[in-house]
Design a protein around this motif. Structure first.
Motif, PDB file in Angstrom:
ATOM      1  N   ALA A  86      64.896  53.143  21.834  1.00  0.00           N
ATOM      2  CA  ALA A  86      65.660  54.125  21.062  1.00  0.00           C
ATOM      3  C   ALA A  86      66.577  54.946  21.957  1.00  0.00           C
ATOM      4  O   ALA A  86      67.622  55.431  21.513  1.00  0.00           O
ATOM      5  CB  ALA A  86      64.703  55.049  20.305  1.00  0.00           C
ATOM      6  N   ARG A  87      66.192  55.091  23.237  1.00  0.00           N
ATOM      7  CA  ARG A  87      66.982  55.905  24.150  1.00  0.00           C
ATOM      8  C   ARG A  87      68.107  55.119  24.823  1.00  0.00           C
ATOM      9  O   ARG A  87      69.164  55.674  25.100  1.00  0.00           O
ATOM     10  CB  ARG A  87      66.057  56.516  25.218  1.00  0.00           C
ATOM     11  N   VAL A  88      67.886  53.840  25.081  1.00  0.00           N
ATOM     12  CA  VAL A  88      68.862  53.094  25.880  1.00  0.00           C
ATOM     13  C   VAL A  88      69.499  51.910  25.161  1.00  0.00           C
ATOM     14  O   VAL A  88      70.394  51.280  25.713  1.00  0.00           O
ATOM     15  CB  VAL A  88      68.221  52.591  27.194  1.00  0.00           C
ATOM     16  N   LEU A  89      69.055  51.594  23.943  1.00  0.00           N
ATOM     17  CA  LEU A  89      69.659  50.499  23.197  1.00  0.00           C
ATOM     18  C   LEU A  89      70.364  51.038  21.958  1.00  0.00           C
ATOM     19  O   LEU A  89      69.811  51.847  21.224  1.00  0.00           O
ATOM     20  CB  LEU A  89      68.600  49.470  22.788  1.00  0.00           C
ATOM     21  N   VAL A  90      71.563  50.582  21.738  1.00  0.00           N
ATOM     22  CA  VAL A  90      72.351  51.037  20.601  1.00  0.00           C
ATOM     23  C   VAL A  90      71.902  50.309  19.332  1.00  0.00           C
ATOM     24  O   VAL A  90      71.621  49.107  19.352  1.00  0.00           O
ATOM     25  CB  VAL A  90      73.857  50.766  20.855  1.00  0.00           C
ATOM     26  N   LYS A 114      80.145  51.463  18.975  1.00  0.00           N
ATOM     27  CA  LYS A 114      78.808  51.023  19.334  1.00  0.00           C
ATOM     28  C   LYS A 114      78.831  50.151  20.589  1.00  0.00           C
ATOM     29  O   LYS A 114      77.972  50.285  21.479  1.00  0.00           O
ATOM     30  CB  LYS A 114      78.172  50.258  18.170  1.00  0.00           C
ATOM     31  N   ILE A 115      79.816  49.257  20.678  1.00  0.00           N
ATOM     32  CA  ILE A 115      79.924  48.387  21.845  1.00  0.00           C
ATOM     33  C   ILE A 115      80.175  49.211  23.110  1.00  0.00           C
ATOM     34  O   ILE A 115      79.542  49.000  24.151  1.00  0.00           O
ATOM     35  CB  ILE A 115      81.058  47.364  21.656  1.00  0.00           C
ATOM     36  N   MET A 116      81.083  50.168  23.035  1.00  0.00           N
ATOM     37  CA  MET A 116      81.377  50.996  24.202  1.00  0.00           C
ATOM     38  C   MET A 116      80.172  51.831  24.612  1.00  0.00           C
ATOM     39  O   MET A 116      79.922  52.029  25.808  1.00  0.00           O
ATOM     40  CB  MET A 116      82.583  51.902  23.899  1.00  0.00           C
ATOM     41  N   ARG A 117      79.419  52.316  23.637  1.00  0.00           N
ATOM     42  CA  ARG A 117      78.227  53.103  23.964  1.00  0.00           C
ATOM     43  C   ARG A 117      77.181  52.227  24.647  1.00  0.00           C
ATOM     44  O   ARG A 117      76.504  52.665  25.579  1.00  0.00           O
ATOM     45  CB  ARG A 117      77.648  53.730  22.693  1.00  0.00           C
ATOM     46  N   GLN A 118      77.057  50.968  24.200  1.00  0.00           N
ATOM     47  CA  GLN A 118      76.090  50.082  24.831  1.00  0.00           C
ATOM     48  C   GLN A 118      76.481  49.773  26.275  1.00  0.00           C
ATOM     49  O   GLN A 118      75.636  49.727  27.167  1.00  0.00           O
ATOM     50  CB  GLN A 118      75.968  48.773  24.040  1.00  0.00           C
ATOM     51  N   PHE A 119      77.778  49.577  26.512  1.00  0.00           N
ATOM     52  CA  PHE A 119      78.239  49.368  27.883  1.00  0.00           C
ATOM     53  C   PHE A 119      77.931  50.587  28.744  1.00  0.00           C
ATOM     54  O   PHE A 119      77.536  50.468  29.913  1.00  0.00           O
ATOM     55  CB  PHE A 119      79.745  49.079  27.899  1.00  0.00           C
ATOM     56  N   ALA A 120      78.125  51.777  28.171  1.00  0.00           N
ATOM     57  CA  ALA A 120      77.878  52.997  28.929  1.00  0.00           C
ATOM     58  C   ALA A 120      76.402  53.157  29.284  1.00  0.00           C
ATOM     59  O   ALA A 120      76.050  53.725  30.315  1.00  0.00           O
ATOM     60  CB  ALA A 120      78.355  54.209  28.131  1.00  0.00           C
ATOM     61  N   LEU A 121      75.520  52.623  28.417  1.00  0.00           N
ATOM     62  CA  LEU A 121      74.085  52.769  28.649  1.00  0.00           C
ATOM     63  C   LEU A 121      73.487  51.620  29.454  1.00  0.00           C
ATOM     64  O   LEU A 121      72.366  51.726  29.953  1.00  0.00           O
ATOM     65  CB  LEU A 121      73.352  52.833  27.299  1.00  0.00           C
ATOM     66  N   ALA A 122      74.232  50.526  29.596  1.00  0.00           N
ATOM     67  CA  ALA A 122      73.671  49.294  30.167  1.00  0.00           C
ATOM     68  C   ALA A 122      73.072  49.518  31.554  1.00  0.00           C
ATOM     69  O   ALA A 122      71.982  49.059  31.856  1.00  0.00           O
ATOM     70  CB  ALA A 122      74.736  48.213  30.215  1.00  0.00           C
TER      71      ALA A 122
END
Length: 253
Positions: free
Chosen positions: A126-130, A236-244
């Motif tokens: 929940a914290r690191v996956l979009v 959502k895609i950009m947020r996932q890249f930022a968290l990867a």
């Protein structure tokens, strides 16, 4: 997941290094020792008093050892199993968490029980996956798109002599409206193709985040609502890249 997708993911995962194996084994045997004991009691011997992971190989093979105590003395037993869909440390943690949850539900006879390892994994996800769940545009946006496309279609293809159409055609010819309509349709089609392709990539490498139903929803949304849908998906895609790069799993540092 298809066989080609599994092979592609396997090529992306060279296996657990000895350091990763040691870290994961240490974490499981300390922080989540109760879950390991539950697995041993349910899938091994109900008289197991304590359990520990003795080996995790480079490709997700796990050896679980436990001790039993009886009037005849104590004994040591073990079992081995392979992690399904191995893709690194996370798949080992997920598999053991699922087994521990299944064991807890069976032993406690409470179907809503969740193991400590699964709770930790879910909290981390929940914290690191979009969440790629489809976001439906607002009623206002859908109404404006429907009205706009209907009006453009009428201006482009209608042969009616309605005064309003004649008035609009005084400024914009019917052929121009037709080419604009064709252009809009092509752009929406291309947007849908891009969204579908990106969803397929997400589904291939992160199947927990994207399923076929969600992929279809985003694709249809891109075809119908264009940029209104594409903006939400791109966010959502950009947020996932930022968290990867900040993604960490239990047992990793």
């Amino acid at each position: 997941m298809s066989i080609p997708q599994q092979r592609m993911r396997q090529r992306q995962q060279p296996g657990l290094s000895p350091t990763d194996q040691h870290k994961l084994k240490t974490t499981l045997n300390t922080t989540y020792s109760d879950d390991m004991t539950l697995i041993a009691q349910h899938f091994g011997n109900p008289h197991a008093t304590c359990a520990r992971i003795t080996d995790i190989d480079a490709h997700g093979g796990v050896t679980l050892e436990w001790e039993t105590s009886s009037t005849d003395g104590s004994a040591t037993e073990d079992m081995q199993f392979a992690v399904r869909g191995f893709d690194g440390t996370s798949s080992v943690v997920r598999e053991l968490g699922d087994l521990a949850t299944e064991a807890m539900c069976a032993i406690s006879q409470n179907p809503s029980s969740v193991s400590q390892l699964s709770r930790a994994q879910h909290a981390l996800d929940a914290r690191v996956l979009v969440d790629f769940a489809y976001v439906q545009p607002s009623i206002l946006v859908m109404s404006l798109v429907a009205i706009g496309m209907s009006a453009l279609t009428m201006l482009a293809v209608s042969s009616s002599s309605h005064p309003l159409l004649k008035f609009v055609h005084m400024f914009v010819s019917q052929s121009t409206c037709y080419y604009v309509l064709v252009g809009v349709i092509i752009v929406h089609f291309l947007e849908a193709c891009v969204v579908c392709a990106v969803c397929q990539l997400v589904k291939t490498f992160q199947p927990r985040q994207m399923d076929t139903r969600t992929q279809v929803q985003w694709t249809v949304g891109g075809a119908l609502f264009g940029l209104f849908c594409l903006h939400a998906f791109a966010s959502k895609i950009m947020r996932q890249f930022a968290l990867a790069e900040s993604m960490q799993r239990p047992g990793q540092t």
